[in-house]
Design an enzyme around this catalytic site. Structure first.
Site, mmCIF file in Angstrom:
data_model
loop_
_atom_site.group_PDB
_atom_site.id
_atom_site.type_symbol
_atom_site.label_atom_id
_atom_site.label_comp_id
_atom_site.label_asym_id
_atom_site.label_seq_id
_atom_site.Cartn_x
_atom_site.Cartn_y
_atom_site.Cartn_z
ATOM 1 C CE1 TYR A 1 -3.444 -1.918 5.723
ATOM 2 C CE2 TYR A 1 -3.164 0.360 5.011
ATOM 3 C CZ TYR A 1 -3.380 -0.974 4.711
ATOM 4 O OH TYR A 1 -3.522 -1.367 3.405
ATOM 5 C CB THR B 1 -0.894 0.010 1.255
ATOM 6 O OG1 THR B 1 -1.517 1.281 1.399
ATOM 7 C CG2 THR B 1 -0.086 -0.240 2.524
#
Length: 316
Positions: free
Chosen positions: A149, A126
Site C-alpha cells: 500500500y 499517506t
C-alpha cells in the site's frame, strides 16, 4: 471557482466537499465509482446530503478506465483523494486493486490534465510512505514504505513529481497522518473499537497496543487540505498534515471507555506486517506554508466520532 474532488463519497472526500459547498462561489464536481474495500451504503450515506445541492455535480466514473476529459473542462483545482487504502489487504493478489486504483488511476488523471489551465493538482498521500522512523518525521526524510500500500501511494507521488517536471502540472502532495472522526471507514480501528464497545462485544488489538500514531481529526485535515488553494508557494512541494496529539492504542481504548461509559473486553493478536510501530508528523512546514494549526484534541474528536456512530448504529 470550479473544484474537482475524486473519492468524493469517501471519508475525507465527503468532508472536503462539505467544506467547499459552504463557501459561496465554489462549484464542486465529485467523482466516485462507489466501490472499494468496504460497503457501498457507507459511501451513499456520506454523499447523500450533497446530491441536490445547486453547486454540486456527481459523476460515477472509474478513473482507471473511463474517459476523464468529460470531468475536467473548466476545472481550476483538482483534489485527488480517490484510491484503495489499507496496509493489511495490500499483500498478495490484493495488490492488483492497489495498482489499478492508486497507480494507474493517478497516472490517467495526470495525463488527462496535460495542456489544461489547472491552477493546482492536490494529491492525497499517506504517512505510510515513511515506514519505520524515530521521532517526528519531516518531508525531507527518505521514504521507506513497509507495505505494498505504501509503495502504491509513493508511486503516485513520483508520478505527480514527474508530470510536474515535464508537463508543468501544478502538483502538491499532502501526506495524511491517521485521520479519524465522523464518517470514518468501517474498516478503520476507531470505528471498529467504538462499534464493538457500544455493542458489548470484545475488541481485538493488532499488536501489543503500545504502538502510537499521530491522530488527525478530519476537520483539521480538511482545513489544511482546503487551504492549499490560497497557498502561493506550494506548487511542487510535499507537506505533512498531522494532528494535535500523539497517543498509543491502549491510551485510545482508555479514552473510549471513559467516553462511552463501558469497559472494553480486549484481546490481542500478533502485529501486522507492514505497519510501523510509531508515526509522528513534523507539521512545521504546513504551519509556514498553510498556516496550519490543528486544534481538535483527541478526546474531543473521539467524542464526535462516537456521536456519529451512535446515530449510525442506533437500530442495531
Amino acid at each position: 471557482m470550479n473544484i474537482l474532488i475524486t473519492g468524493v463519497a469517501g471519508f475525507i472526500g465527503s468532508h472536503l466537499c462539505e467544506h467547499f459547498l459552504q463557501k459561496e462561489g465554489i462549484i464542486v464536481t465529485g467523482v466516485d465509482k462507489m466501490t472499494g474495500n468496504y460497503q457501498k451504503e457507507f459511501k451513499e450515506r456520506n454523499i447523500q446530503p450533497f446530491l441536490h445541492h445547486p453547486r454540486f455535480r456527481y459523476e460515477n466514473i472509474d478513473l482507471a478506465v473511463d474517459d476523464l476529459k468529460q470531468i475536467l473542462p473548466k476545472v481550476d483545482v483538482v483534489y485527488h483523494l480517490a484510491g484503495i487504502p489499507g496496509v493489511r489487504t495490500s499483500w498478495g493478489s490484493g495488490f492488483n486493486e492497489y495498482v489499478q486504483n492508486n497507480i494507474l488511476a493517478t497516472q490517467r488523471l495526470l495525463e488527462a490534465c496535460k495542456g489544461l489551465p489547472i491552477k493546482k493538482f492536490v494529491y492525497a498521500s499517506t504517512s505510510s510512505i515513511y515506514g519505520e522512523q524515530k521521532g517526528k518525521v519531516s518531508e525531507e526524510l527518505k521514504p521507506e514504505p513497509l507495505s505494498p500500500y505504501g509503495i502504491s501511494k509513493l508511486t503516485g507521488e513520483y508520478l505527480c513529481k514527474t508530470y510536474h517536471q515535464f508537463w508543468g502540472i501544478p502538483t502538491i502532495i499532502l501526506r495524511y497522518f491517521t485521520v479519524y472522526g465522523p464518517r470514518q471507514r468501517p474498516d478503520m480501528a476507531f470505528h471498529i473499537f467504538i462499534k464493538q464497545i457500544m455493542q458489548d462485544k470484545p475488541i481485538t488489538i493488532i499488536g501489543d497496543g503500545k504502538q502510537s500514531r499521530d491522530f488527525t481529526f478530519v476537520t483539521d485535515c480538511v482545513e489544511g487540505t482546503a487551504s492549499v488553494i490560497n497557498c502561493e508557494n506550494c506548487v511542487g512541494t510535499t507537506i505533512n498534515i498531522g494532528g494535535k496529539e500523539n497517543a498509543t492504542i491502549l491510551e485510545v481504548i482508555d479514552t473510549l471507555e471513559e467516553l462511552i461509559g463501558k469497559k472494553a473486553a480486549v484481546t490481542f493478536q500478533p502485529a501486522a506486517k507492514g505497519e510501523p510501530k510509531h508515526t509522528w508528523a513534523d507539521i512545521s512546514k504546513a504551519g509556514r506554508l498553510l498556516n496550519y494549526q490543528p486544534d481538535v484534541s483527541l478526546k474531543e474528536g473521539l467524542k464526535k466520532e462516537i456521536e456519529d456512530l451512535a446515530q449510525l448504529y442506533k437500530n442495531q
